[in-house]
Design a protein around this motif. Structure first.
Motif, short mmCIF file in Angstrom:
data_model
loop_
_atom_site.label_atom_id
_atom_site.label_comp_id
_atom_site.label_asym_id
_atom_site.label_seq_id
_atom_site.Cartn_x
_atom_site.Cartn_y
_atom_site.Cartn_z
N ASP A 1 0.83 -1.20 0.00
CA ASP A 1 0.00 0.00 0.00
C ASP A 1 0.87 1.26 0.00
O ASP A 1 0.60 2.22 -0.73
CB ASP A 1 -0.93 -0.01 1.22
CG ASP A 1 -1.91 1.14 1.21
OD1 ASP A 1 -2.44 1.45 0.13
OD2 ASP A 1 -2.12 1.73 2.28
N GLN B 1 1.11 4.23 -2.85
CA GLN B 1 0.95 5.65 -2.56
C GLN B 1 2.15 6.46 -3.05
O GLN B 1 2.00 7.56 -3.57
CB GLN B 1 0.77 5.87 -1.05
CG GLN B 1 -0.56 5.39 -0.51
CD GLN B 1 -0.64 5.55 1.01
OE1 GLN B 1 0.28 6.08 1.64
NE2 GLN B 1 -1.73 5.08 1.58
N ARG C 1 2.29 9.63 -6.13
CA ARG C 1 2.72 11.01 -5.87
C ARG C 1 3.32 11.63 -7.12
O ARG C 1 4.01 10.95 -7.89
CB ARG C 1 3.77 11.04 -4.76
CG ARG C 1 3.19 10.75 -3.40
CD ARG C 1 4.20 10.77 -2.31
NE ARG C 1 5.04 11.96 -2.36
CZ ARG C 1 6.11 12.14 -1.61
NH1 ARG C 1 6.48 11.18 -0.78
NH2 ARG C 1 6.82 13.23 -1.68
#
Length: 91
Positions: free
Chosen positions: A13, A17, A21
């Motif tokens: 996870d 993420q 970005r």
């Protein structure tokens, strides 16, 4: 305590993420000539400002020291004795 499976899912996870970005833009390139000129100009400015500040600070310090000797002579004598004692014990 977390299990290996939980840690691996949390890691996946976090990697997801991180991939989502936005990428930062690269810094603009600086040519060596312009960098040297800029740093020289900044250094000369800082030197002039520092000299003025030191003179003002030194003058203020001397003034405060003179005031201390007149307003609180006992404190001044005690401070001088303490400094002398510490310097004598330092050897």
């Amino acid at each position: 305590m977390a299990t290996k499976a939980e840690l691996e899912s949390e890691l996946a996870d976090l990697k997801r993420q991180l991939a989502e970005r936005p990428k930062p833009e690269p810094a603009p390139e600086v040519t060596p000539e312009s960098d040297v000129e800029t740093s020289d100009a900044i250094a000369s400015e800082a030197t002039n400002e520092d000299a003025i500040d030191w003179e003002a600070e030194l003058g203020e310090l001397v003034e405060q020291f003179d005031d201390l000797t007149h307003k609180k002579p006992l404190l001044f004598a005690l401070g001088a004795f303490t400094i002398g004692y510490l310097l004598g014990r330092s050897k």
